[in-house]
Enzyme design. Structure first.
Site, PDB file in Angstrom:
ATOM      1  N   THR A 223       0.856  -1.186   0.000  1.00 31.86           N
ATOM      2  CA  THR A 223       0.000   0.000   0.000  1.00 31.86           C
ATOM      3  C   THR A 223       0.890   1.233   0.000  1.00 31.86           C
ATOM      4  OG1 THR A 223      -0.052  -0.028   2.397  1.00 31.86           O
ATOM      5  CG2 THR A 223      -1.828  -1.161   1.255  1.00 31.86           C
TER       6      THR A 223
ATOM      7  N   GLU B 111      -5.892  -3.510  -1.244  1.00 35.35           N
ATOM      8  CA  GLU B 111      -6.421  -4.655  -0.499  1.00 35.35           C
ATOM      9  C   GLU B 111      -7.574  -5.349  -1.230  1.00 35.35           C
ATOM     10  OE1 GLU B 111      -5.668  -1.729   0.643  1.00 35.35           O
ATOM     11  OE2 GLU B 111      -4.852  -1.769   2.674  1.00 35.35           O
TER      12      GLU B 111
ATOM     13  N   LYS C 112     -13.319  16.363  11.643  1.00 36.35           N
ATOM     14  CA  LYS C 112     -14.257  16.231  12.751  1.00 36.35           C
ATOM     15  C   LYS C 112     -14.418  17.583  13.432  1.00 36.35           C
ATOM     16  CE  LYS C 112     -13.329  11.369  13.058  1.00 36.35           C
ATOM     17  NZ  LYS C 112     -12.256  10.406  13.336  1.00 36.35           N
TER      18      LYS C 112
ATOM     19  N   TRP D  96     -19.236  15.723  11.017  1.00 36.45           N
ATOM     20  CA  TRP D  96     -18.153  15.442  10.094  1.00 36.45           C
ATOM     21  C   TRP D  96     -18.260  16.319   8.858  1.00 36.45           C
ATOM     22  CZ3 TRP D  96     -17.860   9.322   9.910  1.00 36.45           C
ATOM     23  CH2 TRP D  96     -17.412   8.861  11.154  1.00 36.45           C
TER      24      TRP D  96
END
Lengths: 551, 551
Positions: free
Chosen positions: A178, A323, A433, A438
């Site tokens: 990754t 993934e 946040k 959010w």
């Protein structure tokens, strides 16, 4: 009942036996190389024979550091088909990352493009633990003091072609790391079965749809989740393939589309925005092109519309991760939506779309509760399926965080609407946040990118005493544009509540990017978290009264 | 790296979660039933719950004897998803075969259509070893003396829906028996992984190509290799499905195509020949229909042309066997052939085509030597791959004959041309060995079927002292046609050498057929091997001088 294993062998068989005359075209510094699947097959067997002669055995890892070329593609089949493991290494990573990745994977042999990739490997040579051979993907031997360097062309010319061994579907065939925007890069392994399953899934019309009649140009770097695994689907289908070589510019892409009659390609939005810009000023016939699969981040809807209106090319959003072997969802309207207004269809197309066959998902809130598919509830996306990895290589602590009861925790914050369309709201680590609510950095970025005078926009969270975090936007204006922070805020205010508006607008020459071309928000956050920034006029952090405070 | 198993679970998940509103339409004696994938999902879980309450456990076999209906389709998912094994039993087999098959498979519960299938099961009840429950696929309880009979509707209404258990990809999920034209029927098992892999393969454009926008009408009986496994691909893609009920006639098919806007269907040639005849005399709008996949035997080219010219429907030949989970190859021109003349394209389309992804093949002569792909060399077709079975159930002696070094010996005699197109010449047991040469019964039949006055034609070998075997043709003339044996021979002589011409032409009212609708050549051979047949005028066995004698 023991059924035959799912391996890459039948893909190789099908390409070389049923489509021996189909072409693979590869652009290099000296122009185009053009050969058939038959020749590809012969060279692949020869390369495998050469690797075998160098002592590579079943289970060994062979790294590649290369661009999108036919020579790199030969390694895509030669290494897994001999039972070894293809480890594609990002060619533009910083040295420390390359060192870590090569050593973590215990690569024994490296196949490396000439130029910068070779220089990187040469520079790092003394820091590698297991590498004993370097094969340059070229016909020219580089000047070097290393004594274990050969060119792939001399090896292939001299090799005894390998007779393919029997393979097990559960043996690892591929490996990627990754991009590592947080912490150490994490490796994932793809088994033979996973690559087989993913390639078949991609080839179904429910995902991308890859056919023999397609001409596929691989623009996504081959070290980036194996160019989103398209090279495997292409061989399976017997499609003509075009490899555009190192860092192709828009002029090169336009010329290749015209000359090779490309029908299907894929890549991050920037590539296609640049192509549009190029086409504004240059003549090129891209009428063969049907579809561009766009991932990494969302394409501005203006770009999607222009491609469709002016070039009859459909841009399709896809979502995926290392993934999930890249493609995990694709957005196109369901058949019953074809009668909808264009605007309504574009609302769906702007999302990340419907999960591809084999993959399942759920949305989970902070308490681990599953959330409804109402298009409003925001939670972390969990996925599972035969094309989703179930662990990180050699990283038990990352597994604990990354997986839960057989599900991959994607780290993507998303909604799912009642039609089942997934929409990413943000990365878990990028979402802002502010108070108890959010703010999606991606939403703000996409909106900013719709502004005519803005070329790049990244929105990050900066710490804030009262609200915990507040958004800050880093903006690269179009060259020559006369754009002020007030203009930007006024533009955003048309679509968003005041408490969403960034506290600061920072004009930059260029937004820093990661090795895979994404905005490097980690670096941005580091740059600006302690900076005493001038407050943007009209900045709105004081207008946040409607938001509860969760501190 | 342990990747998630390949099972039917994600297909069920995708259909019921991403396409909950899509329709499944099922025609019954009282008209059409129409419901959504959501309802299908609920009923499937309820059916599984009911089976579980009846004591069906993971690994148990549940037989079905039914037509193409939504109730049968629910069993297609309920049984494998609960971990049991779906054993689809041919509803029109002779009693002895049904008895043998049910006992061989050790079926414990049978799901049975009302009417003839139920009567068959009732009649055979005392001859079954393991069956303990019969569930009638109906809402009406039949009059019966059996005390272990319930209807699926009462069970589903009362059941607790099952929570799906975890499945292993290697557990058997399906079972079919070969039609058994020679010897005892042979069972094959399909694992979860095999069904998953075959459905994905079928869905790729390299095989059939199944998309969400398709409306798929399942004409192939659901006991015939699971309706060529289309029902699984359809759920995976979220396509609308149409089940036409017991033995649909051409009028029903035409009406369903028109009313449900069917795009894709499949079946043996006879069905489509009858549909063409029907359309000649009746108005029906079949303009939604894009493609018909034809297998079992070859469609006459005149039929293919008429569908294309008059209805804009493409007939695509496919090849497959119970042992290959049906579809193993499909014939359509490669993209570079699109510029060819129509005649030349039809030559390719008349073949069985290109192997589907995952499957590999070779042609083998009597000495076990591999033959070249030159379109001339005739040998037995061997195939292997993840969708090809590797053994017969409980039949070691059949395995010895049927498999060799991981390859399935198909028993099909074939050629492969330089473009990789497979063409079946004959079944190994049907080919006529005349002198040292082979005469293809299929070639002669296809040619005879091109004759305007012939409705059915079967060519068989009869023993011959001098030539070992000679061909005899059984012909059903079109009603009212004035056709003589001389006419038939003269017609064949236009295309074939004299030594290929049948020694006898036998006019019959109907060619006998197997339970799966194929010409029953075994029965024909038995009927005519000893018969003192009148020699057809012009019969050509004496013209065989150019052929070497291998006796």
């Amino acid at each position: 009942m023991v059924s035959t294993d799912l391996t890459l062998q039948p893909f190789y068989w099908r390409a070389t036996n049923l489509f021996p005359e189909k072409e693979i075209v590869s652009r290099g510094p000296d122009g185009k190389t053009r050969y058939t699947y038959q020749k590809f097959g012969d060279r692949t067997r020869a390369l495998a024979g050469a690797l075998s002669a160098l002592g590579v055995e079943s289970g060994d890892r062979v790294g590649t550091v290369g661009w999108n070329t036919h020579r790199h593609y030969e390694a895509y089949f030669a290494i897994p088909l001999m039972g070894a493991q293809l480890h594609t290494i990002n060619a533009v990573l910083p040295d420390d990352h390359v060192e870590y990745i090569v050593n973590d994977a215990q690569d024994e042999v490296l196949l490396v493009d000439p130029g910068e990739p070779f220089k990187t490997i040469e520079r790092l040579w003394d820091r590698f633990d297991d590498v004993r051979e370097v094969i340059v993907l070229s016909d020219e031997h580089p000047k070097t003091d290393l004594d274990c360097v050969s060119t792939v062309e001399e090896l292939v010319a001299d090799a005894d072609p390998l007779e393919w061994p029997d393979l097990s579907e559960d043996q690892p065939a591929g490996m990627c790391y990754t991009s590592g925007t947080t912490g150490k890069p994490k490796g994932v392994e793809y088994t033979q079965k996973m690559i087989y399953s993913h390639a078949m899934m991609v080839a179904t019309p429910s995902a991308i749809g890859v056919d023999e009649s397609d001409v596929i140009m691989h623009v996504v770097p081959m070290y980036h989740v194996n160019s989103w695994e398209f090279p495997f689907s292409a061989a399976m289908a017997g499609a003509k393939q075009v490899y555009p070589g190192p860092s192709p510019d828009p002029a090169t892409l336009a010329r290749l589309i015209e000359e090779e009659e490309v029908t299907l390609t894929a890549g991050v939005p920037t590539v296609w925005i640049n192509l549009l810009d190029y086409l504004d000023d240059h003549d090129a016939d891209i009428s063969s092109l049907d579809r561009i699969v766009v991932g990494g981040s969302a394409a501005p809807s203006a770009v999607m519309r222009r491609f469709e209106d002016e070039y009859d090319v459909v841009l399709e959003h896809a979502w995926g991760m290392t993934e999930t072997m890249s493609i995990g969802s694709v957005s196109r309207p369901k058949s019953h939506m074809h009668g909808w207004s264009r605007e309504k269809r574009f609302e769906k197309r702007a999302k990340q779309g419907l999960l591809s066959p084999g993959v399942e998902m759920k949305l989970v809130d902070d308490n681990g509760e599953e959330l409804p598919w109402d298009g409003e509830s925001v939670g972390e996306l969990y996925v599972r399926g035969p094309t989703v990895v179930s662990e990180y290589y050699n990283r038990p602590e990352a597994n604990e965080e990354g997986f839960e009861d057989g599900w991959l925790r994607t780290g993507d914050i998303a909604t799912v609407d009642a039609d089942g369309y997934l929409e990413l709201v943000d990365r878990a680590k990028d979402i802002i946040k502010s108070g108890g609510e959010w703010i999606s950095s991606i939403d703000l970025e996409n909106e900013l990118m719709e502004h005519d005078d803005i070329t790049e926009a990244a929105v990050i969270a900066v710490p804030h005493d009262r609200w915990r975090e507040r958004p800050v936007a880093c903006i690269k204006p179009k060259s020559g544009a006369d754009l002020t922070a007030d203009d930007v805020l006024a533009f955003l205010e048309e679509s968003y509540p005041r408490w969403w508006l960034p506290d600061n607008i920072i004009f930059v020459d260029s937004v820093p990017k990661t090795a895979t071309g994404k905005f490097d928000k980690k670096r941005l956050r580091e740059s600006y978290e302690d900076a005493d920034l001038p407050r943007a006029p009209g900045g709105s952090s004081e207008g946040n009264e409607n938001v509860g405070d969760d501190d």
